[in-house]
Enzyme design. Structure first.
Site, PDB file in Angstrom:
ATOM      1  N   SER A 158      -9.706   3.858   9.903  1.00 22.10           N
ATOM      2  CA  SER A 158     -10.299   4.981  10.611  1.00 22.10           C
ATOM      3  C   SER A 158     -11.767   5.132  10.238  1.00 22.10           C
ATOM      4  CB  SER A 158      -9.524   6.271  10.321  1.00 22.10           C
ATOM      5  OG  SER A 158      -9.510   6.532   8.944  1.00 22.10           O
TER       6      SER A 158
ATOM      7  N   GLY B 292     -11.607  -2.107  17.370  1.00 19.79           N
ATOM      8  CA  GLY B 292     -10.235  -2.130  16.856  1.00 19.79           C
ATOM      9  C   GLY B 292      -9.283  -2.987  17.685  1.00 19.79           C
TER      10      GLY B 292
ATOM     11  N   HIS C  69       0.845  -1.192   0.000  1.00 19.93           N
ATOM     12  CA  HIS C  69       0.000   0.000   0.000  1.00 19.93           C
ATOM     13  C   HIS C  69       0.872   1.229   0.000  1.00 19.93           C
ATOM     14  CE1 HIS C  69      -2.185  -3.231   1.961  1.00 19.93           C
ATOM     15  NE2 HIS C  69      -3.169  -2.800   1.225  1.00 19.93           N
TER      16      HIS C  69
HETATM   17  P1  ADP Z   1      -5.668   2.639   7.194  1.00 17.40           P
HETATM   18  O1  ADP Z   1      -4.691   2.245   8.244  1.00 17.40           O
HETATM   19  O2  ADP Z   1      -6.665   1.545   6.903  1.00 17.40           O
HETATM   20  O3  ADP Z   1      -5.015   3.221   5.979  1.00 17.40           O
HETATM   21  P2  ADP Z   1      -6.272   5.337   8.039  1.00 17.40           P
HETATM   22  O4  ADP Z   1      -4.975   5.721   7.430  1.00 17.40           O
HETATM   23  O5  ADP Z   1      -7.459   6.135   7.633  1.00 17.40           O
HETATM   24  O6  ADP Z   1      -6.583   3.799   7.839  1.00 17.40           O
HETATM   25  O7  ADP Z   1      -6.194   5.459   9.622  1.00 17.40           O
HETATM   26  C1  ADP Z   1      -5.020   5.133  10.305  1.00 17.40           C
HETATM   27  C2  ADP Z   1      -5.251   5.412  11.771  1.00 17.40           C
HETATM   28  O8  ADP Z   1      -6.220   4.504  12.282  1.00 17.40           O
HETATM   29  C3  ADP Z   1      -4.035   5.200  12.612  1.00 17.40           C
HETATM   30  O9  ADP Z   1      -3.233   6.356  12.618  1.00 17.40           O
HETATM   31  C4  ADP Z   1      -4.618   4.905  13.983  1.00 17.40           C
HETATM   32  O10 ADP Z   1      -4.872   6.094  14.713  1.00 17.40           O
HETATM   33  C5  ADP Z   1      -5.963   4.305  13.665  1.00 17.40           C
HETATM   34  N1  ADP Z   1      -5.959   2.872  13.924  1.00 17.40           N
HETATM   35  C6  ADP Z   1      -5.403   1.895  13.196  1.00 17.40           C
HETATM   36  N2  ADP Z   1      -5.654   0.696  13.754  1.00 17.40           N
HETATM   37  C7  ADP Z   1      -6.385   0.932  14.866  1.00 17.40           C
HETATM   38  C8  ADP Z   1      -6.969   0.123  15.886  1.00 17.40           C
HETATM   39  N3  ADP Z   1      -6.865  -1.202  15.846  1.00 17.40           N
HETATM   40  N4  ADP Z   1      -7.654   0.731  16.881  1.00 17.40           N
HETATM   41  C9  ADP Z   1      -7.765   2.078  16.932  1.00 17.40           C
HETATM   42  N5  ADP Z   1      -7.243   2.884  15.985  1.00 17.40           N
HETATM   43  C10 ADP Z   1      -6.572   2.329  14.989  1.00 17.40           C
END
Ligand code: ADP
Ligand code: MG
Length: 582
Positions: free
Chosen positions: A447, A488, A217
């Site tokens: 998110s 999460g 990614h």
């Molecule tokens: P992705 O990781 O699917 O690309 P985003 O970039 O929109 O999603 O969001 C990333 C954010 O999601 C991270 O910076 C973190 O704050 C939050 N995050 C990731 N995994 C978890 C989790 N298991 N529980 C809570 N927040 C999480």
């Protein structure tokens, strides 16, 4: 660099439409992805794959006999939503059960997991096999925490071939899990990819250097080393896979995968040395593949995958497959079932109409007034995050995939649009539920799932009351915070949005309990969220996409915690500007 697009926001939808038009005999578009043009035979298992887009031929190109029954296609590098997964699964289901199988990423696990639960509630025998082939993303003793890269193709084909010959859902699930337990991949990156509409790549690798342990990614590798010649690179890629060879195993399916902009000739050069090295270590290579299977837009990089074979896996690996992005063996007889020859438009286009909502429930006057406040808060949150989109994307690109800013904007726009329903007289409970659903559905990603769940929980906790106190608001925020933890699975200190949300919730509860007025309490809570977000700089991520690159992330705040405080701050300002809460 993406040169061909109309509106960058519509890139994925446009690409999927064109893909379905180009392969109209094999696949049919549904809202959320593609399914085979010809339905499965009744009683067959539907193998469903999916994830973010930007990886072609994964995932839509792997739909066909000997592979998947359907692919759920999210935005670029962003997990699809639960609703998308449900629609594709329902379109593909033939009564024999549904197996979701995909690379292990937090967002995908949350959204597909929820789709699996809902299908089960509807009586569909839904199962999941997560793929964890990337040896660079976690050590062997934490194999279940590894992410999925090009080895996903091995599991897709084994599961798809088993389903094709009529195996039961128990067998297809067992074989997919067995294939995953014997699949290993390892990759290197030479240059990062550029998201459509962006003007610079997600990461850069200095000249003369390569980055070992890439993600698919746009995540950079886990360590940089000097560029190697092809024979040395072959050894670098193969050795960690050989180190995890099951005892006594001497036969392997091998995939050398280009990530998007490595030329086929270069891949062949490398494949020659890889084959030589594996053979020198006593491995017999079975029906290898060399080409592009799981790409990362225009990323320059390669990955090597080995599926350690036993008799049952070898039979399935050698089975035919016929999909737009992957064909092997002779599929006469099997494939012809899968092709539409009548030139008709795909049958399933019309089936995915979103469920119409039941009429708004009766909301109290206080609930309707609170809904107006929440709409204003969402609007201000959207504007505040809008001013930080690039910054949030850059924070996410440090160790993640760079989509956090655009993902949050997609979600907030959808939530604000959904909140327009206040004009129909809905109350705060229903507004937050609608806004949460819209956010999760539109944004996808980790998110998106978490914010969607948080808003829905806030709505549920606030309910439709005759009056709302500050304590009700604090209790609802606490419930939303707990919900994010449940969905999460993160804890405080894992370097996620919870590290801003937790302090926000605690400060809010403390101030409200001390008798402070809501707007003032929210302002203090927003500062606590900011301090919490700042403190994540020093933390090492233990969850999510950033974990494999944990060390790089130290010194930078977590993107999700940062966007949380930006939203908390906007909400506090909106509350200060006038609140309908007593
Ligand atoms: P992705 O990781 O699917 O690309 P985003 O970039 O929109 O999603 O969001 C990333 C954010 O999601 C991270 O910076 C973190 O704050 C939050 N995050 C990731 N995994 C978890 C989790 N298991 N529980 C809570 N927040 C999480
Ligand atoms: Mg991200």
């Amino acid at each position: 660099m993406t040169r061909i697009f109309s509106d960058p926001d519509a890139f994925v939808a446009d690409a999927l439409r064109g893909f379905a038009a180009a392969h109209r005999e094999e696949v049919a578009l549904v809202d959320g992805g593609v399914v085979r043009a010809q339905p499965l035979e009744p009683g067959r298992v539907a193998v469903l794959i999916g994830g973010g887009s930007g990886h072609y031929p994964a995932f839509a190109g792997f739909v066909g006999p000997g592979l998947a029954a359907g692919a759920v296609c999210g935005n670029i590098f962003t997990s699809p939503s639960t609703a998308q997964a449900l629609r594709v699964a329902r379109a593909a289901d033939a009564g024999g059960g549904v197996l979701f199988t995909y690379g292990r990423y937090a967002g995908d696990v949350i959204h597909f997991g929820e789709a699996e639960r809902r299908l089960r509630a509807d009586g569909v025998d839904a199962r999941t096999v997560l793929i964890t082939d990337d040896v660079a993303s976690a050590p062997l003793d934490a194999r279940d925490e590894r992410r999925g890269i090009a080895g996903i193709l091995c599991v897709f084909h084994v599961a798809g071939a088993a389903a094709e010959r009529g195996d039961s859902i128990d067998e297809v699930e067992r074989l997919a899990a067995h294939a995953n337990s014997r699949t290993r991949s390892h990759g290197v990156a030479f240059a990062g990819c550029t998201l459509p509409g962006a003007d610079h790549p997600l990461f850069e690798v200095p000249d003369g250097v390569m980055s070992i342990g890439l993600g698919i990614h746009g995540e950079p590798g886990v360590r940089d080393v000097p560029l190697q010649t092809a024979p040395d690179l072959a050894v670098t890629l193969a050795e960690p896979l050989l180190a995890e060879r099951p005892e006594g195993c001497t036969r392997a399916a091998v995939i050398l995968n280009g990530l998007g902009s490595v030329k086929y000739e270069e891949l062949f050069v490398l494949f020659g040395f890889v084959a030589e090295h594996l053979e020198s270590r006593g491995i017999e290579i079975v029906e290898p593949e060399c080409g592009e299977f799981v790409t990362s837009l225009d990323m320059a990089g390669v990955s090597l995958t080995v599926l350690w074979l036993d008799d049952e896996l070898e039979e399935l690996w050698r089975a035919p497959a016929s999909a737009p992005g992957f064909r092997k063996g002779s599929v006469a007889g099997t494939a012809s079932r899968g092709l539409r020859r009548d030139g008709a438009t795909p049958r399933r286009n019309a089936e995915a109409a979103p469920a119409t909502r039941v009429a708004a429930s009766v909301a109290t006057e206080a609930s309707r007034r609170a809904a107006l406040t929440v709409r204003r808060m969402l609007q201000q949150a959207r504007d505040a995050v809008g001013a930080q989109v690039e910054h949030l994307g850059e924070l996410d690109a440090v160790a993640g995939d760079g989509d956090h800013g655009i993902g949050m904007m997609r979600g907030l726009h959808a939530a604000v649009d959904a909140s327009g329903a206040v004009d129909e007289g809905i109350g705060v409970r229903e507004l937050l539920e609608r806004a949460g659903d819209a956010w999760s559905e539109t944004a996808g990603g980790t998110s998106g799932a978490l914010w969607g769940a948080a808003l829905a929980e806030l709505g549920l906790a606030l309910g439709d009351r005759d009056r709302y106190t500050s304590a009700d608001v604090a209790a609802a925020v606490a419930a939303a915070c707990r919900r994010v933890g449940e969905v999460g699975g993160a804890k405080l200190g894992d370097k996620t949005m919870l590290d801003a949300m937790g302090p926000f919730q605690e400060a809010l509860t403390a101030r409200v309990t001390a008798g402070e007025e809501l707007a003032a309490a929210l302002a203090v809570a927003a500062s606590a969220a900011r301090e919490g977000a700042d403190a994540t700089s020093a933390m090492t991520p233990r969850l999510g996409r950033a974990r494999p690159l944990a060390e790089r992330s130290v010194g930078h705040p977590d993107p999700g915690a940062t966007s949380f405080w930006v939203i908390a701050d906007a909400v506090a300002h909106a509350a200060d500007a006038g609140t309908e809460v007593e």
